[in-house]
Design a protein around this motif. Sequence first.
Motif, short mmCIF file in Angstrom:
data_model
loop_
_atom_site.label_atom_id
_atom_site.label_comp_id
_atom_site.label_asym_id
_atom_site.label_seq_id
_atom_site.Cartn_x
_atom_site.Cartn_y
_atom_site.Cartn_z
N LEU A 131 0.83 -1.21 0.00
CA LEU A 131 0.00 0.00 0.00
C LEU A 131 0.86 1.26 0.00
O LEU A 131 1.87 1.34 0.70
N PRO A 132 0.45 2.26 -0.73
CA PRO A 132 1.12 3.56 -0.67
C PRO A 132 0.70 4.29 0.60
O PRO A 132 -0.17 3.81 1.34
N PRO A 133 1.29 5.43 0.90
CA PRO A 133 0.76 6.24 2.02
C PRO A 133 -0.72 6.54 1.80
O PRO A 133 -1.12 6.93 0.70
N LEU A 134 -1.51 6.31 2.83
CA LEU A 134 -2.96 6.41 2.68
C LEU A 134 -3.51 7.67 3.35
O LEU A 134 -3.00 8.13 4.38
N GLU A 135 -4.57 8.17 2.78
CA GLU A 135 -5.32 9.27 3.38
C GLU A 135 -6.44 8.69 4.24
O GLU A 135 -7.09 7.72 3.85
N PRO A 136 -6.68 9.27 5.42
CA PRO A 136 -7.78 8.75 6.25
C PRO A 136 -9.14 9.04 5.62
O PRO A 136 -9.38 10.14 5.10
N TYR A 137 -10.00 8.05 5.67
CA TYR A 137 -11.38 8.22 5.17
C TYR A 137 -12.17 9.02 6.19
O TYR A 137 -12.10 8.78 7.40
N ASP A 138 -12.95 9.98 5.71
CA ASP A 138 -13.75 10.83 6.59
C ASP A 138 -15.16 10.26 6.68
O ASP A 138 -15.96 10.39 5.75
N PRO A 139 -15.50 9.62 7.81
CA PRO A 139 -16.84 9.03 7.93
C PRO A 139 -17.96 10.06 8.00
O PRO A 139 -19.13 9.72 7.87
N GLU A 140 -17.59 11.33 8.20
CA GLU A 140 -18.60 12.38 8.26
C GLU A 140 -18.98 12.90 6.88
O GLU A 140 -19.81 13.80 6.75
N GLY A 141 -18.39 12.33 5.85
CA GLY A 141 -18.64 12.83 4.51
C GLY A 141 -19.86 12.26 3.83
O GLY A 141 -20.04 12.43 2.62
N GLY A 142 -20.70 11.56 4.57
CA GLY A 142 -21.94 11.04 4.00
C GLY A 142 -21.97 9.55 3.78
O GLY A 142 -22.99 9.00 3.38
N GLY A 143 -20.85 8.85 4.05
CA GLY A 143 -20.84 7.40 3.94
C GLY A 143 -20.60 6.93 2.51
O GLY A 143 -20.37 7.72 1.59
N LEU A 144 -20.64 5.62 2.36
CA LEU A 144 -20.43 5.03 1.04
C LEU A 144 -21.54 5.42 0.08
O LEU A 144 -22.67 5.67 0.49
N GLU A 145 -21.19 5.44 -1.19
CA GLU A 145 -22.17 5.75 -2.24
C GLU A 145 -22.13 4.66 -3.29
O GLU A 145 -21.06 4.13 -3.60
#
Length: 238
Positions: free
Chosen positions: A28-42
């Motif tokens: 894996l490359p350096p990862l960005e944290p997923y923001d759970p406040e962004g509305g969830g999966l689509e």
Amino acid sequence: MVRNTARTAKSARAKKSGPVVRRPEVRLPPLEPYDPEGGGLEPDGDYDGLEFKEVDLAGQEGAGSRFMDCALRECGLDGTELARARFIDSVLSGVRGVGTDLSGASLRDVEVLDARLGGTQLHGAVLERVLFRGGKIDYLNLRNARLKDVVFEGCFLSEADFGGAVLERVEFRDCVLRRADLSGVRMTDVDLRTVAELDIARGLDRLAGAVISSAQLLHLAPAFAAQIGVRVEDMPGP
């Protein structure tokens, strides 16, 4: 039902022969944290280079989504809708949940580590270069799935349904495989030699293309005889 609970040191040290299963090499490359406040999966979402860490994705709708170079760590997947999703060069570590829908999904170069799942739907899915290591998965539905270069290592699989699936270069290493349904399975180079508990509920006649240990053969011999209509009886004494 056929049960083999005997595990011998010989089978544990069984030497590999024939085609070698190609394991995933996920870097894996350096990862960005997923923001759970962004509305969830689509549905049909595109997730690239993200780390989902301790995120509760229960009940979310991510059908048709693509996950590339992602890590899902300690996430909740109860009832998560991921039908036809694509996981590429990704790691799922410590995920847990009941009724996760991955039907028709595609997993390529994926590691699934220490998962605790129940009733996971992977029917019709395509798995290529996938490693399942550790954990416990109950009622795994792999009906009509295609597995190529897949390793189950140190897993506890209870009542897994492989009905109609195609398995090519698949290894079950130091696993418990309890009450497995192999009905209609097609196997090529499937290695079962180090399975600690081999318990086949249905589909014993579909083991063509698999390799088993001599100890497993002894345990399976009565069932094989019954399968072809042979009765095994000792001669009466004098």
